[in-house]
Design a protein around this motif. Sequence first.
Motif, short mmCIF file in Angstrom:
data_model
loop_
_atom_site.label_atom_id
_atom_site.label_comp_id
_atom_site.label_asym_id
_atom_site.label_seq_id
_atom_site.Cartn_x
_atom_site.Cartn_y
_atom_site.Cartn_z
N ASP A 117 0.95 -1.13 0.20
CA ASP A 117 -0.02 0.08 0.12
C ASP A 117 0.83 1.31 -0.07
O ASP A 117 0.37 2.31 0.02
N ASN A 159 -7.63 3.18 0.38
CA ASN A 159 -8.57 1.92 -0.19
C ASN A 159 -8.05 2.19 -1.70
O ASN A 159 -7.08 2.82 -2.11
N GLU A 160 -8.89 1.78 -2.52
CA GLU A 160 -8.70 1.94 -4.03
C GLU A 160 -8.71 3.20 -4.69
O GLU A 160 -8.26 3.47 -5.78
#
Length: 206
Positions: free
Chosen positions: A116, A160-161
Amino acid sequence: MKKVVFSAILACLCVFSIQAQDEETTNDDFSKWQARFRIISVIPSVDDDIEGADVDIATAFVPEFDFTYFFNRNLAAELILATTKHDVEIEDGADLGHVWLLPPTLNLQYHFYADDFKPYVGAGINYTMFYGVDEGDFEDIDYENAIGFSLQAGLDYNLNEKWFLNLDIKKMFLKTDVTVDTGSGELEAEVDINPLVVGLGVGMKF
């Protein structure tokens, strides 16, 4: 302190780049556009050629927006937009009022991937415009618009995405020719501003 922060970022980049090279990327999907909103601290590192006097330019805290376009997963171009107001004075001397700086900056970046985390480095060019000048104790002050260069290191962390956090450090190499009308004559000087820009914010992929 500035050297410690910058060294820490560079150390993180080395660790993440090694890790990213050891992991094969199986997903070629990526967002071509990103936008960030940061709060930045603009910390000038001033030098001048005025004999017997030192110009002091105050630190400024302002919002900043940037837009990034990805040519591929790793290579991107970022346009940075912000404007800052700085109080200016001769150290232990005359008040030079204040001036606004508008330095749109275009950086070419290389992004690394490690889960991430997405560290990046960049370099680019800016054109700084000076406006909204207050002359302080003098009749008139003129700052010449100038072209400068920048170096950049930063880190995105995916929430998150779509959303991510961002830490960004830039070193701007910028100088300007200043003409001061003292009322009894003109004083010309070359002033190096060379600010360190530290930003923290949030970004969105789209």
